[in-house]
Design an enzyme around this catalytic site. Structure first.
Site, mmCIF file in Angstrom:
data_model
loop_
_atom_site.group_PDB
_atom_site.id
_atom_site.type_symbol
_atom_site.label_atom_id
_atom_site.label_comp_id
_atom_site.label_asym_id
_atom_site.label_seq_id
_atom_site.Cartn_x
_atom_site.Cartn_y
_atom_site.Cartn_z
ATOM 1 C CE LYS A 71 75.263 79.870 49.899
ATOM 2 N NZ LYS A 71 73.940 79.209 50.065
ATOM 3 C CE LYS A 95 71.476 86.380 57.604
ATOM 4 N NZ LYS A 95 70.640 85.199 57.886
ATOM 5 C CE LYS A 107 66.017 82.881 54.048
ATOM 6 N NZ LYS A 107 67.091 83.153 55.002
ATOM 7 C CB THR A 191 73.144 79.097 61.950
ATOM 8 O OG1 THR A 191 73.297 78.700 60.586
ATOM 9 C CG2 THR A 191 72.427 80.434 62.001
ATOM 10 C CG ASN A 222 70.619 73.698 62.358
ATOM 11 O OD1 ASN A 222 71.208 74.713 62.023
ATOM 12 N ND2 ASN A 222 71.247 72.546 62.514
ATOM 13 C CB SER A 362 76.744 78.604 52.909
ATOM 14 O OG SER A 362 75.676 77.864 53.442
HETATM 15 N N1 GLU Z 1 69.314 80.219 55.763
HETATM 16 C C1 GLU Z 1 70.485 80.700 56.427
HETATM 17 C C2 GLU Z 1 70.370 82.172 56.735
HETATM 18 O O1 GLU Z 1 69.295 82.724 56.892
HETATM 19 C C3 GLU Z 1 71.750 80.323 55.679
HETATM 20 C C4 GLU Z 1 71.821 80.795 54.271
HETATM 21 C C5 GLU Z 1 72.948 80.164 53.460
HETATM 22 O O2 GLU Z 1 73.701 79.376 53.986
HETATM 23 O O3 GLU Z 1 73.023 80.501 52.293
HETATM 24 O O4 GLU Z 1 71.358 82.841 56.916
#
Ligand code: GLU
Length: 429
Positions: A71, A95, A107, A191, A222, A362
């Site tokens: 994810k 995370k 990513k 976030t 954001n 998410s």
């Molecule tokens: N891009 C966000 C992060 O760095 C969210 C990632 C997601 O929702 O999968 O945590």
């Protein structure tokens, strides 16, 4: 003094290696967890509006999926590299583990500058990304989301391309979708709000009233916008906001000693987080250099832009008043600066805990899509706050009981969870 050059992936590995040593992790698990499992480097040819074809370099990297499907966001940035994506994928693993959701880390990135692309070009780029990667993403494989300069519209184009190829509806293939089309209420705010939930918990532990604090923020995308909004709602005062200016190709800091009016700043920014300097001046803001956000006499610094911003080279410029750093961005502090921060008695909420609200929401989006039943915004945000507080409390308690900084404590929790998963799966003996 020559400026050190930092590589985010080396930083991510240095942070991991340090804690792997503290945990006395076996060498097989260490080797496995310090390297991404799968990498895709590919090109996307895009027909430009002027009839030419431009080829974009793209990446999708899966760091680890022992806890669940990979994810993580897809970042659009002109300086994207394989190593930034490797680092970001690695941080996603930690995370998801720290908030204890059943997902792994991945990513994506595309080397591009969306403000330079028309809507049609952006759409073709998004669709091209999925066409190239189709068999390697999916609800049970790897689930992308928005990140720096990518948004809900980009996610919807990607979803539509995936569903067109697959010939069915697969809302679980991507998160951060628009509300009404499989998106979750609260995802846009998640976030930034998550950053402030962890800040609120820390201030409570330090017996500091939010109303008595001031903050300076780097970024106005954001994450920064919603962190600033909620922090202000809690009574805190944002003294300065720094952001990139597309036209000038440099960053500026916008300052109001009495406190910025966040709504007002939002009304004069574009969708990529650039605030218009002339309009800000007319509204009474001082317009300073891009790095002035770092030197403000405030209690709290919130870096919410990009990596490698707080380094030993700039640490001396930070005001002695600063007692808290909330890492809204991924990797904003370099590992060689952590000891200086600890020595100065500053409490730092580490990135993969502090900004985990986005991926947590998410996950809620995935759950709602699976049920095909959507919760109220209140319900989403209640669950988000509960999850963030629980993760924060575990990290904070461990940091106190083991006399660790919060980054190492968070790493200990995450690494143990992922190491346990790879062991139980039989990937290492
Ligand atoms: N891009 C966000 C992060 O760095 C969210 C990632 C997601 O929702 O999968 O945590």
């Amino acid at each position: 003094m020559s400026m050190a050059v930092y590589n985010p992936f080396e930083n991510a590995r240095a942070q991991f290696d340090k804690v792997a040593e503290q945990l006395n992790l076996d060498s097989g698990t260490r080797e496995l967890l310090r390297t991404p499992m799968k990498e895709f480097h590919f090109t996307i040819p895009v027909k430009m509006d002027n009839g030419s074809t431009k080829v974009f370099q793209a990446y999708r990297i899966k760091h680890n999926d022992a806890l669940g499907p990979a994810k993580g966001g897809i970042r659009f940035h002109p300086h994207e590299t394989a190593d930034t994506v490797r680092a970001l994928a690695t941080w996603m693993t930690w995370k998801c583990a720290v908030v204890d959701i059943p997902l792994g880390g991945g990513k994506g990135g595309v080397v591009c500058n969306p403000p330079d692309l028309s809507q049609g070009e952006q759409e073709r780029l998004c669709r091209g990304y999925i066409r190239r990667l189709f068999s390697q993403v999916g609800p049970n494989i790897d689930v992308p989301a928005p990140d720096v300069m990518s948004n809900a519209q980009h996610m919807l184009w990607m979803l539509d391309e995936y569903e067109t190829i697959a010939g069915g509806h697969y809302p679980g293939v991507i998160t951060g979708k628009p509300v009404g089309l499989g998106g979750s209420l609260g995802r846009t705010e998640a976030t930034g709000y998550g950053v402030v939930y962890t800040l609120e918990a820390l201030l409570k532990a330090k017996k500091l009233a939010p109303e008595a604090t001031t903050a300076s923020i780097q970024g106005f995308g954001n994450v920064a916008e919603y962190a600033a909004r909620l922090y202000t709602e809690m009574g805190g005062k944002v003294i300065a906001v720094s952001c990139w200016n597309q036209a000038a190709q440099k960053a500026y800091t916008f300052k109001k000693s009495g406190g910025c009016n966040i709504e007002q700043l939002v009304s004069i920014k574009d969708s990529f987080g650039s605030i218009e300097t002339e309009k800000a001046k007319a509204l009474g803001y001082e317009v300073l250099d891009g790095d002035a956000w770092l030197t403000q006499e405030v209690d709290i610094l919130i870096p919410a832009a990009l990596e490698n911003q707080i380094t030993p080279a700039v640490f001396g410029k930070i005001s002695k008043k600063v007692s808290v750093i909330c890492e809204g961005a991924n990797g904003p502090t370099t590992p060689d600066c952590d000891p200086l921060i600890a020595e100065a008695g500053i409490s730092l909420i580490p990135d993969f805990l502090c900004n985990a609200g986005g991926v947590t929401c998410s996950y809620f989006e995935q759950v709602q899509c699976n049920m095909n039943y959507f919760w109220s915004k209140e319900e989403v945000l209640d669950k988000l706050k509960f999850t963030m507080n629980k993760a924060f409390d575990s990290v904070y308690e461990l940091s106190l009981s083991q006399k660790l900084n919060m980054r190492d404590a968070a790493y200990q929790i995450s690494i143990k969870r992922v190491a346990n998963a790879v062991k139980l799966r039989g990937w290492v003996s």
